[in-house]
Scaffold this motif. Structure first.
Motif: not given
Length: 224
Positions: A1-16, A113-120
């Motif tokens: 149904m869903t998979f995602s990744i959250i992350g931070r750039c250590a150089e800029t501090g951006q979060l996404g 960090a990454a997470a997902g459900n209903l995965l292959a």
């Protein structure tokens, strides 16, 4: 149904966050970012309120595990939730409830960090973390590399139809907020195409907002 990744750039501090789903308009409900605070992906059977509430707790100084536990407890039905959290220092917290759908997994990595459900398969999520850690360039490029790696590893058990990319920089509004709300084919590829089109204009839109006298023109009617 869903998979995602959250992350931070250590150089800029951006979060996404980058995320995709078999459901329509995943970007309207699941990804949450706040500049200088953190990022949250709330998925599985989604409660959108979890994102802002976890970010509020992080902003009050709580660490990600405590913030996530507090918010899940307060809202109830945690067995049906899957949530990942990263703060402005790259610290993470993960949760997958007992009622997470199908094959599911959540993995913490370096500044991600990454997470997902209903995965292959469960390996899809590890492939995302590995791709993020190995990729270079802008945070968006690294997040999208992880999404492409997920697809290459099998992705969801069924077709995906929507995808989103959201990144916070130093400003109160997102630096990047791109969505494919419905596509019959390859929403992640379409999202990547949107990023490639937006990337050369991204900083110009910041300039336009902060100093209208320096606003670049893109030849749009009325835009002079």
């Amino acid at each position: 149904m869903t998979f995602s990744i959250i992350g931070r750039c250590a150089e800029t501090g951006q979060l996404g966050i980058a995320i995709s789903s078999s459901s329509i308009a995943v970007g309207a409900r699941c990804p949450w970012v706040r500049a200088g605070v953190g990022a949250v992906a709330s998925q599985n059977i989604t409660l959108p309120a979890l994102g802002p509430q976890v970010l509020d707790a992080l902003e009050r100084g709580q660490l990600p595990p405590a913030a996530l536990d507090q918010v899940l407890t307060a809202n109830g039905w945690s067995d049906y939730r899957q949530v990942t959290v990263i703060d402005s220092h790259g610290r993470v917290a993960l949760f997958s409830g007992k009622q997470a759908l199908g094959v599911h997994n959540a993995v913490a990595g370096e500044q991600c960090a990454a997470a997902g459900n209903l995965l292959a398969s469960q390996q899809v999520i590890q492939a995302m973390v590995d791709a993020f850690e190995q990729a270079g360039g802008h945070l968006a490029d690294r997040l999208l590399a992880a999404m492409h790696a997920a697809v290459a590893a099998g992705g969801e058990a069924g077709p995906i139809h929507s995808a989103a990319l959201k990144i916070a920089g130093e400003l109160t509004w997102p630096l990047v907020d791109l969505r494919v709300d419905w596509a019959e084919h390859d929403p992640i590829g379409q999202l990547d195409g949107l990023w490639q089109a937006y990337r050369p204009q991204m900083n110009d839109y910041v300039t336009r907002a902060l100093d209208p006298t320096r606003a670049p023109s893109y030849g749009v009617a009325g835009d002079e």
